[in-house]
Design an enzyme around this catalytic site. Structure first.
Site, mmCIF file in Angstrom:
data_model
loop_
_atom_site.group_PDB
_atom_site.id
_atom_site.type_symbol
_atom_site.label_atom_id
_atom_site.label_comp_id
_atom_site.label_asym_id
_atom_site.label_seq_id
_atom_site.Cartn_x
_atom_site.Cartn_y
_atom_site.Cartn_z
ATOM 1 N N ARG A 1 22.566 29.763 3.694
ATOM 2 C CA ARG A 1 21.818 29.206 4.828
ATOM 3 C C ARG A 1 21.598 30.238 5.929
ATOM 4 O O ARG A 1 20.596 30.176 6.649
ATOM 5 C CB ARG A 1 22.567 27.983 5.384
ATOM 6 C CG ARG A 1 21.771 27.164 6.414
ATOM 7 C CD ARG A 1 22.486 25.863 6.737
ATOM 8 N NE ARG A 1 21.721 25.005 7.614
ATOM 9 C CZ ARG A 1 21.986 24.806 8.902
ATOM 10 N NH1 ARG A 1 23.024 25.428 9.455
ATOM 11 N NH2 ARG A 1 21.241 23.996 9.631
ATOM 12 N N ILE B 1 15.711 23.825 11.720
ATOM 13 C CA ILE B 1 16.289 23.661 10.390
ATOM 14 C C ILE B 1 17.276 22.507 10.507
ATOM 15 O O ILE B 1 18.114 22.475 11.416
ATOM 16 C CB ILE B 1 16.983 24.958 9.910
ATOM 17 C CG1 ILE B 1 17.607 24.749 8.522
ATOM 18 C CG2 ILE B 1 18.010 25.462 10.894
ATOM 19 C CD1 ILE B 1 18.184 26.051 7.934
ATOM 20 N N SER B 2 17.160 21.529 9.627
ATOM 21 C CA SER B 2 17.962 20.316 9.738
ATOM 22 C C SER B 2 19.441 20.589 9.491
ATOM 23 O O SER B 2 19.822 21.566 8.839
ATOM 24 C CB SER B 2 17.471 19.261 8.737
ATOM 25 O OG SER B 2 16.155 18.856 9.032
ATOM 26 N N LYS B 3 20.282 19.698 10.003
ATOM 27 C CA LYS B 3 21.721 19.782 9.765
ATOM 28 C C LYS B 3 21.998 19.757 8.260
ATOM 29 O O LYS B 3 21.348 19.014 7.521
ATOM 30 C CB LYS B 3 22.424 18.600 10.417
ATOM 31 C CG LYS B 3 22.310 18.532 11.914
ATOM 32 C CD LYS B 3 22.768 17.184 12.457
ATOM 33 C CE LYS B 3 24.162 16.826 12.027
ATOM 34 N NZ LYS B 3 24.641 15.569 12.681
#
Length: 268
Positions: free
Chosen positions: A85, A111-113
């Site tokens: 990530r 950017i999503s969790k």
């Protein structure tokens, strides 16, 4: 942020802007086979960030925390243990890359969790005995979820309406050499009919309703997962919506509350 344009003008984007991939027969949408292990990882060039982020132990720690939160889809957890990530966030934020938090990626997007990504991918895969067939992603963003989808699906079409993010995702994904990913620059509101029907559709932006075009492009037996706004316009409350397309019709299931950027039409 402004709310999605209520007119939802369906501007036809200039296609194709995509990764070059060899033509090959399209795999069945939901193959009725037993789950198979993910393909062996491709060698990656080491990036020295000085904080040990290239270590698989860092990713495994994140995966362990997700499992403790109740995430149970083994292929999704395995994929999240493989994709780095920190390669998809800005250098100044790499120390937060494996925390369960959303991070800015530019142009007002995030950017999503990891927990939300894991949850949505698990919902998308639910009931599938193996890898999904062809999947449409609305909102490429920085490309992190696209990389995960490449390990969970036979073929991925990913659309991004913001040129800056489309280019960033292309650069972020280049080192992975993902032959089954097609990056498209264009308006995601009308979907991408040329790739339909899709075994799954997943969206990273929330509108007041799921666009009919997405449902039309979903294969019978396919599943769509997307955030949807609820309540008064502008209230900002969203929930995850799961749409299953069956021979008897469309079934919608409302899940937990979430917060995503607004779904917009057009390109920029």
């Amino acid at each position: 942020m402004t709310q999605p344009d209520p007119s939802r003008a369906k501007l036809r984007p200039g296609f194709p802007a995509r990764l070059a991939v060899p033509k090959a027969p399209v795999a069945p949408l939901r193959p009725a086979t037993s789950a198979r292990p993910l393909p062996a990882s491709k060698p990656m060039t080491h990036l020295a960030h000085g904080v040990g982020l290239d270590s698989s132990a860092v990713r495994q720690s994140m995966v362990n925390k997700l499992a403790q939160q109740g995430m149970t889809d083994a292929p999704v957890l395995q994929a999240m243990g493989r994709i780095e990530r920190h390669r998809f966030v800005d250098t100044a934020l790499v120390n937060q890359a494996y925390e369960d938090t959303s991070l800015p990626i530019g142009l007002g997007q995030t950017i999503s969790k990891p927990g939300v990504v894991c949850r949505m991918l698990g919902l998308l895969r639910q009931g599938s005995p193996g890898p999904l067939g062809r999947v449409l992603e609305i909102g490429t963003g920085c490309g992190y979820q696209t990389a995960l989808l490449s390990l969970l699906c036979h073929e991925v079409y990913s659309m991004e309406r913001l040129r800056g993010l489309h280019d960033k995702a292309r650069d972020n994904l280049r080192h992975l050499r993902l032959a089954n990913v097609h990056l498209l620059f264009g308006d995601g509101m009308p979907g991408y009919a040329r790739g339909a029907p899709y075994a799954g559709i997943i969206a990273a932006a929330g509108g007041e309703a799921v666009p009919q075009a997405w449902i039309d492009q979903l294969a019978v037996g396919g599943r769509l997962v997307a955030p949807v706004s609820v309540g008064a316009t502008g209230a900002g409350k969203q929930v995850l919506m799961v749409v299953d397309k069956t021979p008897q019709g469309v079934q919608q299931t409302v899940m937990e509350g979430v917060f995503f950027v607004p779904l917009k039409s057009g390109i920029a």
